[in-house]
Design an enzyme around this catalytic site. Structure first.
Site: not given
Length: 507
Positions: A151-152, A191
């Protein structure tokens, strides 16, 4: 004016989303579909092996929902390399049946919120663990964990909630609290956060890799309650998918579940990854994990260091050890894969951190054990993590490298390293074993080319040990393995050990 943090940039990232024209696919002649699959598989395999660049990583994921069908992720050292990877797909027959529904361009970065000393080029002040952590952020790999979410996001710039007008210290404090949540998922979630300021519509692209989709949901959910997100976060669309090996492309287009099987899919997946690791420069300074995936009783040496030369040397060493009746495991069989890192941190603090990671590692069926060992000849501790697959051990090394006080990873020293693992001593013979080690240690101290040998003892089980040695060269080490002293020790050990030790080579 609020001070902007200093940043250092790493690799460029492209998330390439594709939709399949299913009507055209169903209507196409069989020979056209076969050509599309063949060229698509070739494209994906080439890019997972990173034959288009000196280093980087690529992977393909099936995407759920209406936003896309496929997501191809590329990490490359240059923007031009990303552009070439994107355009190369358009030249395949597969492109006739797909459209690029969207894409996202970004570049990995770290800021001085992480470490002031790193940005001040203070080599002595920067902790080795921090250095590894930063390098891992700048040059990320793609782990073998199956699921992904991308996701941005941006930081708010509203009149009453403007992230960019906060003082540096306040931003740093907010991000530190935010990071505490992420650290609770170490070992379960990896991440990759890449900056897209000036490159795409949002300010960052976030990619979360995990073995359980629930972990992905939970980490995002918990972070929503953190002030850095609750007050200042703005999020774009989310994409979720599952990784599959390129060889399963045909099955995917036929509507089958991919990976086609847990065993077959993983085997193909690891095969591509093993080749990919070579292009990561494994064993070189460029690898953020410190290089080699060492086998605790597995292949003597590294994955993909020198291709055929490495394999030939491995076979030569193994053959010579067999002649000496020394067990070094099997190259493709019952053996496990180990990674070993050394720390100079307080043992209690180190164990507490390792215990937290171990709880997360235990969620994976490939995890054998992770433990802290204390040295009898040195002041450092060793963290040993053993897994059923090389890729899992290498992924674990990334998390372990962030432990406090990490000074090196086994095998990074100059010269030639050996490691005797799985020395499980029968309790009644423990004292005898330690005395025997002292005698052998005296012999080693007199040998040419011997640097150091240490007996490491499991903090939780004093009967579980391993022996790590460092030599000037392979020939120096082999001279010891050929000696009468070693043969006598091996023979003696069969009566006092509960398991058969395995000798692993780390250089």
């Amino acid at each position: 004016m609020a001070n902007p943090p200093r940043t250092e940039e790493g690799w460029y990232a492209l998330h390439d989303f594709r939709t399949v024209d299913w009507n055209a696919w169903r209507a196409a002649p069989e020979r056209e579909r076969e050509s599309a699959v063949e060229e698509g598989v070739a494209y994906l395999e080439e890019h997972e092996r990173v034959v288009d660049a000196e280093e980087g990583a690529s992977a393909v994921f099936s995407v759920l929902g209406h936003k896309a069908d496929l997501m191809i992720v590329h990490f490359r050292p240059t923007l031009d390399a990303l552009s070439a990877a994107e355009r190369r797909l358009e030249s395949t027959a597969l492109a006739d049946f797909t459209e690029q529904s969207t894409s996202y361009v970004s570049m990995t970065e770290v800021s001085d919120y992480v470490s002031d000393s790193y940005f001040e080029d203070d080599e002595e002040e920067t902790d080795e663990g921090i250095r590894r952590y930063i390098e891992g952020k700048l040059k990320p790999d793609i782990p073998d964990t199956e699921y992904v979410s991308f996701y941005p996001m941006s930081r708010k710039r509203e009149a009453e909630q403007n992230w960019y007008t906060l003082e540096y210290e306040e931003r740093a404090e907010l991000l530190s609290a935010h990071g505490e949540i992420g650290r609770e998922y170490a070992g379960r979630i990896k991440q990759v956060i890449a900056s897209s300021v000036g490159l795409d519509d949002y300010e960052w692209g976030v990619t979360l890799f995990g073995g359980d989709p629930a972990d992905i949901k939970d980490i995002v959910y918990e972070m929503r309650f953190d002030e850095a997100s609750a007050e200042y976060g703005e999020f774009g669309p989310f994409y979720v998918g599952r990784r599959f090996p390129p060889t399963d492309l045909g099955a995917y287009l036929d509507g089958e579940q991919v990976p086609t099987s847990e065993h077959g899919g993983e085997e193909s997946h690891h095969g591509a990854h093993g080749q990919e690791d070579h292009h990561h420069g494994e064993g070189d300074d460029g690898d953020h994990h410190g290089g080699d995936s060492h086998h605790g009783g597995g292949n003597d040496g590294h994955h993909g260091d020198d291709g055929d030369d490495s394999a030939d040397e491995e076979a030569s060493i193994r053959s010579e050890l067999e002649d000496l009746d020394i067990y070094a495991g099997q190259p493709h069989g019952e053996d496990v894969f180990a990674t070993v890192l050394y720390s100079e941190a307080d043992t209690d603090d180190l164990f507490e951190e390792v215990e937290g990671l171990r709880g997360n590692f235990d969620h994976y069926g490939t995890h054998v054990k992770t433990a802290v060992y204390t040295g009898t000849e040195t002041d450092r501790a060793g963290v040993v993590s053993i897994w059923e697959t090389a890729s899992a051990a290498e992924t674990a090394a990334g998390f372990l490298s962030e432990l406090p006080g990490i000074v090196e990873r086994a095998g990074e020293e100059s010269g030639f390293g050996t490691m005797g693992m799985f020395y499980t001593v029968k309790p009644e013979h423990r004292g005898d074993f330690v005395e025997k080690f002292d005698v052998v240690g005296d012999t080693l101290g007199e040998m040419d080319g011997h640097y150091e040998t240490d007996l490491m003892v499991n903090l939780e089980d004093e009967n579980d040990m391993f022996i790590a040695s460092q030599w000037a060269s392979r020939e120096d080490a082999m001279a010891f393995f050929r000696s009468d002293d070693f043969r006598e020790t091996v023979s003696w050990g069969r009566d006092v050990l509960a398991d058969r030790p395995r000798h692993v080579f780390l250089a």
